[in-house]
Design an enzyme around this catalytic site. Structure first.
Site, PDB file in Angstrom:
ATOM      1  N   ASP A 131       0.859  -1.201   0.000  1.00 42.63           N
ATOM      2  CA  ASP A 131       0.000   0.000   0.000  1.00 42.63           C
ATOM      3  C   ASP A 131       0.883   1.236   0.000  1.00 42.63           C
ATOM      4  O   ASP A 131       0.639   2.206  -0.722  1.00 42.63           O
ATOM      5  CB  ASP A 131      -0.859   0.060   1.273  1.00 42.63           C
ATOM      6  CG  ASP A 131      -2.096  -0.814   1.224  1.00 42.63           C
ATOM      7  OD1 ASP A 131      -2.686  -0.958   0.141  1.00 42.63           O
ATOM      8  OD2 ASP A 131      -2.483  -1.338   2.289  1.00 42.63           O
TER       9      ASP A 131
ATOM     10  N   GLU B 178      -6.337   7.291  -0.440  1.00 44.68           N
ATOM     11  CA  GLU B 178      -6.878   6.543   0.696  1.00 44.68           C
ATOM     12  C   GLU B 178      -5.849   6.447   1.820  1.00 44.68           C
ATOM     13  O   GLU B 178      -6.195   6.391   3.001  1.00 44.68           O
ATOM     14  CB  GLU B 178      -7.279   5.126   0.271  1.00 44.68           C
ATOM     15  CG  GLU B 178      -7.943   4.378   1.402  1.00 44.68           C
ATOM     16  CD  GLU B 178      -8.093   2.887   1.190  1.00 44.68           C
ATOM     17  OE1 GLU B 178      -7.476   2.346   0.266  1.00 44.68           O
ATOM     18  OE2 GLU B 178      -8.832   2.280   1.966  1.00 44.68           O
TER      19      GLU B 178
ATOM     20  N   ASP C 248      -7.264   5.259  -4.822  1.00 44.60           N
ATOM     21  CA  ASP C 248      -6.976   4.181  -3.885  1.00 44.60           C
ATOM     22  C   ASP C 248      -5.776   3.459  -4.495  1.00 44.60           C
ATOM     23  O   ASP C 248      -5.910   2.791  -5.523  1.00 44.60           O
ATOM     24  CB  ASP C 248      -8.184   3.248  -3.755  1.00 44.60           C
ATOM     25  CG  ASP C 248      -7.907   2.077  -2.826  1.00 44.60           C
ATOM     26  OD1 ASP C 248      -6.743   1.906  -2.407  1.00 44.60           O
ATOM     27  OD2 ASP C 248      -8.849   1.319  -2.528  1.00 44.60           O
TER      28      ASP C 248
ATOM     29  N   GLU D 222     -13.147   5.055  -4.567  1.00 46.66           N
ATOM     30  CA  GLU D 222     -13.486   3.667  -4.929  1.00 46.66           C
ATOM     31  C   GLU D 222     -14.829   3.644  -5.682  1.00 46.66           C
ATOM     32  O   GLU D 222     -14.888   3.262  -6.844  1.00 46.66           O
ATOM     33  CB  GLU D 222     -13.571   2.775  -3.679  1.00 46.66           C
ATOM     34  CG  GLU D 222     -12.228   2.543  -3.002  1.00 46.66           C
ATOM     35  CD  GLU D 222     -12.320   1.644  -1.771  1.00 46.66           C
ATOM     36  OE1 GLU D 222     -11.374   0.883  -1.539  1.00 46.66           O
ATOM     37  OE2 GLU D 222     -13.332   1.696  -1.032  1.00 46.66           O
TER      38      GLU D 222
HETATM   39  P1  AFP Z   1      -8.582  -3.912   1.526  1.00 45.51           P
HETATM   40  O1  AFP Z   1      -7.980  -2.956   0.502  1.00 45.51           O
HETATM   41  O2  AFP Z   1      -8.267  -3.520   2.929  1.00 45.51           O
HETATM   42  O3  AFP Z   1      -8.235  -5.336   1.206  1.00 45.51           O
HETATM   43  O4  AFP Z   1     -10.186  -3.735   1.382  1.00 45.51           O
HETATM   44  C1  AFP Z   1     -10.766  -4.029   0.156  1.00 45.51           C
HETATM   45  C2  AFP Z   1     -12.196  -3.556   0.143  1.00 45.51           C
HETATM   46  O5  AFP Z   1     -12.304  -2.201   0.478  1.00 45.51           O
HETATM   47  C3  AFP Z   1     -12.864  -3.828  -1.211  1.00 45.51           C
HETATM   48  O6  AFP Z   1     -11.982  -3.882  -2.290  1.00 45.51           O
HETATM   49  C4  AFP Z   1     -13.558  -5.149  -1.006  1.00 45.51           C
HETATM   50  O7  AFP Z   1     -14.658  -5.335  -1.847  1.00 45.51           O
HETATM   51  C5  AFP Z   1     -13.944  -5.079   0.441  1.00 45.51           C
HETATM   52  O8  AFP Z   1     -12.950  -4.300   1.092  1.00 45.51           O
HETATM   53  C6  AFP Z   1     -14.007  -6.420   1.088  1.00 45.51           C
HETATM   54  O9  AFP Z   1     -14.481  -6.260   2.387  1.00 45.51           O
HETATM   55  P2  AFP Z   1     -14.941  -7.522   3.265  1.00 45.51           P
HETATM   56  O10 AFP Z   1     -13.698  -8.225   3.658  1.00 45.51           O
HETATM   57  O11 AFP Z   1     -15.682  -6.898   4.407  1.00 45.51           O
HETATM   58  O12 AFP Z   1     -15.846  -8.363   2.406  1.00 45.51           O
END
Ligand code: AFP
Length: 341
Positions: free
Chosen positions: A86, A109, A130, A287
């Site tokens: 990240d 982000e 992001d 996003e």
């Molecule tokens: P990360 O970037 O922290 O992996 O989060 C990804 C996200 O924002 C998105 O891309 C996904 O659809 C969602 O989170 C998944 O979230 P859950 O784990 O709550 O399903």
């Protein structure tokens, strides 16, 4: 012969529509010709995006070798555990974009506050991104992506950071890069959606599909169904309906990858509000808005509950929103179930 604005493309000898010799850079220069008098700064910004994409893609490919997988132990403003990549992706974008004359403000982000660079340029832009969506999946070699939104800077904004808080309908461009089995760059400048793939042998993104259209319908939904009992009743009704109507489910957990699959194959992506997160999880400005612009430009629909997503008037840079987006018929099925009392 096909033309992309004024660029003439020779038809390939095998009878297919695209010769796969049009690079993203060629496409961007052709786009610029739509606007006589354009300063070229928009093209420079998109060129910085492609450079960032190539750098980030190569870092991801070598991540295990260079030992840059895993979390760094801190959280971003949204409460996500920051991964090493990240930080690397964020720095790459900040450096590549920050050097471009036409960029007034950058918002990421991974940064609590926006970065004010220069506002004196003629018709400068704001870019929100992001850097690495889905990064918590990286250790498992799952597809991740960069999502970005480009707005015109509003010189009257007071304070200046308010220039970023424009509804999604005001986006002048949006796109994403997906680092998957191939590295994909999907872009809209408000005239349809074009699809490029990085050819690693020549180091350039090649146009593989022009004016991509999302399938009208496909019986597939994409949601984290483990949270079902915490969703509002309308979403639970929709899931019951989908179960009894032969639907299938696909959920990667990287929204950019889930939405890309839906763009290509159809279906609907959902991230509803939950009892503990009434605003949902997905961030609106960098996003949901850019992905919604792409989906809409491809003929799909995007809602936040029953409200058109792109019309949300933002109040904060890192605000969250519920999301329903995808094939028009499938989005309608969900929204219809929300509207029933
Ligand atoms: P990360 O970037 O922290 O992996 O989060 C990804 C996200 O924002 C998105 O891309 C996904 O659809 C969602 O989170 C998944 O979230 P859950 O784990 O709550 O399903």
């Amino acid at each position: 012969m096909a033309t992309i604005n004024k660029v003439t493309i020779m038809p390939p000898s095998d009878g297919s529509q695209i010769d796969k010799l049009t690079t993203l850079e060629t496409y961007i220069l052709a786009e610029e010709q739509r606007y006589p008098g354009a300063s070229g700064s928009f093209s420079w910004i998109l060129a910085a995006m492609t450079l960032s994409a190539k750098i980030i893609a190569s870092k991801i490919r070598r991540a295990r070798i260079e030992d840059v997988l895993g979390a760094i132990g801190s959280q971003n403003i949204s409460g996500d555990h920051q991964q090493k990549l990240d930080v690397i992706a964020n720095e790459t974008l900040l450096r590549c974009l920050g050097a471009r004359a036409g960029v007034a403000l950058l918002a990421s982000e991974e940064n609590d506050e926006p970065i004010i660079l220069r506002t004196e340029e003629d018709r400068p832009y704001c870019i929100l991104f992001d850097p690495l969506d889905g990064s918590s999946n990286l250790d498992a070699c799952v597809s991740v992506g960069t999502i970005f939104s480009i707005l015109r800077h509003n010189p009257d904004a007071d304070p200046i950071e308010r220039s970023l808080l424009q509804p999604g309908t005001k986006q002048v461009a949006a796109g994403y890069m997906l680092y998957g089995s191939s590295c994909v760059f999907v872009l809209t400048t408000g005239h349809g959606v074009n699809f490029f793939v990085l050819d690693p042998t020549v180091g350039a993104f090649m146009l593989v599909q022009q004016d991509i259209r999302i399938p009208d319908a496909a019986p597939t939904y994409s949601v984290n169904e483990a949270y079902r009992d915490r969703f509002p009743a309308g979403y639970q009704r929709y899931l019951d309906w989908a179960h009894t109507n032969g639907y299938s489910t696909r959920y990667i957990g990287s929204m950019v990858a889930d939405v890309h699959r839906i763009l290509v194959k159809g279906g609907v992506f959902l991230y509803p509000p939950t009892a503990d997160h009434p605003e949902g999880k997905i961030r609106l400005m960098y996003e949901a808005n850019p992905l919604a612009m792409i989906v809409k430009q491809a003929g799909g629909k995007a809602y936040a509950g029953t409200q058109p997503l792109l019309e949300i008037d933002p109040h904060a840079l890192h605000q969250r929103t519920p999301v329903i987006m995808g094939s028009p018929v499938e989005v309608d099925h969900v929204v219809k179930h929300l509207s029933v009392e």
